[in-house]
Design a protein around this motif. Structure first.
Motif: not given
Length: 349
Positions: A155-159, A161, A281
Motif C-alpha cells: 500500500g505504501a509503495a502504491g502497488l 489499493q 485489493d
C-alpha cells in the motif's frame, strides 16, 4: 494411516504444504468434485477467507506483549531487518525490472515470503543453538505473522489499493486475538490449538484455487525465493544484530547472532498472505495462485536450508569465542559475568 502421517510429518512445513498440494492436485485433476455444493464446497473450496481470518485471530492471541528487555530489543531488531530486506528486494523487483517481476517472481510473493518467518522452526532452532533471549524474541517476531506487514508495504509503495477500512478489516482478526490473548490467559489457551488445527483446512482450500501445473512452472522460481530469503534476510538480520550489540557496547564474546540465522525462514502461514492481499485489493486475484505457489516453494526451501545456516553460524562464532551462553551470562548480572570475562582482551573488547 498413523505410520503414513508420521512419515508425511517429516516433510518441512508439512501441515501447510501437504494439504496445499493435495488441494491443487484435486483442483487440477477433478475440479468439479469440489463444486458439488453445501458444506463440502463451503469448507474445501470457498472456505479459505473464513478459515484464514480465524487462523489470524488464533495467531494474534499467542503474541505476548510482556517479555524481558533483551528479548524485546532483539526481536525488534530482527523484525525490522527482515522486513527491511523483504521490502527492499520486493520493491526493487517491482520498480526496477521491465515487467515488474524477476524471471516470473512476483513482488507480492517476495514480500510475503521474506517478511514472514517460521515461528515454530525459530523456537526449535533457538532451543538447540541459542539462549533465553533468543527464544524470548519470538514474542516480538510473532508480529510478522499474517498479511499485515505485506499489506503495509504494498500500500505504501502504491502497488496496491489499500483503503483504510479494507486494511483494518484484513488485520482486525489478528488485533482482536492479540487483545483477547493479552487480557485473558483462558482465551489465549482456548485459541492456541487453532494455530495448528486450522492450518491444513485453510491450506487445502487455498490449494483448491491453484492449478497444480503452476507449481512446476511459474511456482518453481519460488525455490530461488527461498534461497534468497535465507541469504539476504538472514544476512541482513545478522548484520543488524551485530550492529545492535556494538551500539549497546556488549563485549565481543557476547555478540551472539544465532537468532538472526534462525529467523532466515518463510512461515507456512505466509502461503495464506496472497489470498489475504487479494481479498483487500481484487487486482491481485489474477496473480494470487502464482504468488501462493511461489511462497509455498519458498517455505519448503527455507525449512531445508535454514538449519544448515544456523549450525554453520553457531560453529563459526564459537570458533571466535562468541557463544549464546556468554551473552546470557552478561544479562544475568555480575556474578554470572565471570563466565565470559576471562575471554576478554584489549583486542577483542
Amino acid at each position: 494411516m498413523d505410520s503414513f502421517l508420521r512419515a508425511v510429518g517429516r516433510i518441512p512445513g508439512a501441515l501447510m504444504v501437504v494439504p496445499l498440494f493435495l488441494g491443487a492436485v484435486v483442483n487440477t485433476l477433478a475440479p468439479g468434485s469440489l463444486e458439488i455444493g453445501s458444506f463440502t464446497t463451503a469448507l474445501f473450496k470457498g472456505g479459505a477467507p473464513v478459515l484464514i481470518g480465524l487462523f489470524f485471530m488464533c495467531i494474534g492471541a499467542q503474541i505476548d506483549v510482556r517479555a524481558a528487555l533483551p528479548s524485546v530489543e532483539k526481536g525488534i531488531v530482527l523484525m525490522l531487518a527482515k522486513y527491511g530486506a523483504a521490502v527492499a528486494v520486493g520493491l526493487s523487483v517491482a520498480f526496477l525490472t521491465p515487467d515488474g517481476n524477476l524471471w516470473g517472481l512476483l513482488p507480492l510473493a517476495i514480500i510475503a515470503a521474506m517478511s514472514n518467518s517460521d515461528g515454530s522452526l525459530y523456537v526449535a532452532l533457538t532451543s538447540q543453538f541459542g539462549n533465553k533471549s533468543d527464544k524470548g524474541a519470538i514474542s516480538v517476531l510473532s508480529v510478522n505473522d499474517g498479511p499485515f506487514l505485506t499489506l503495509i508495504a504494498l500500500g505504501a509503495a502504491g502497488l496496491a489499493q489499500m483503503p483504510l477500512m479494507a486494511l483494518f478489516a484484513a488485520i482486525f482478526p489478528m488485533i482482536l486475538g492479540f487483545v483477547l490473548g493479552n487480557t485473558s490467559q483462558i482465551i489465549r489457551g482456548f485459541l492456541a490449538p487453532g494455530e495448528k488445527l486450522i492450518i491444513p483446512f485453510a491450506a487445502f482450500a487455498l490449494g483448491a484455487g491453484i492449478d497444480f501445473r503452476v507449481l512446476f512452472t511459474s511456482g518453481a522460481v519460488g525455490i530461488l525465493l527461498g534461497l534468497s530469503t535465507v541469504v539476504i534476510s538472514g544476512g541482513l538480520a545478522m548484520g543488524a544484530l551485530i550492529l545492535w550489540h556494538k551500539v549497546r557496547k556488549h563485549p565481543r564474546p557476547t555478540r551472539n547472532v544465532v537468532a538472526a540465522a534462525c529467523e532466515a525462514t518463510t512461515a507456512g502461514n505466509a502461503i495464506a498472505t496472497p489470498a489475504a492481499v487479494a481479498a483487500v485489493d481484487p487486482t491481485f486475484l489474477a496473480v494470487q495462485g502464482t504468488a501462493t505457489a511461489q511462497v509455498a516453494a519458498a517455505v519448503v526451501t527455507t525449512a531445508f536450508a535454514a538449519p544448515f545456516l544456523v549450525a554453520y553460524i553457531a560453529r563459526r562464532q564459537a570458533a571466535l569465542g562468541i557463544t549464546p551462553d556468554n551473552e546470557e551470562a552478561m544479562y544475568e548480572g555480575t556474578e554470572a559475568t565471570a563466565a565470559f570475562e576471562p575471554q576478554l582482551s584489549p583486542a577483542t573488547s
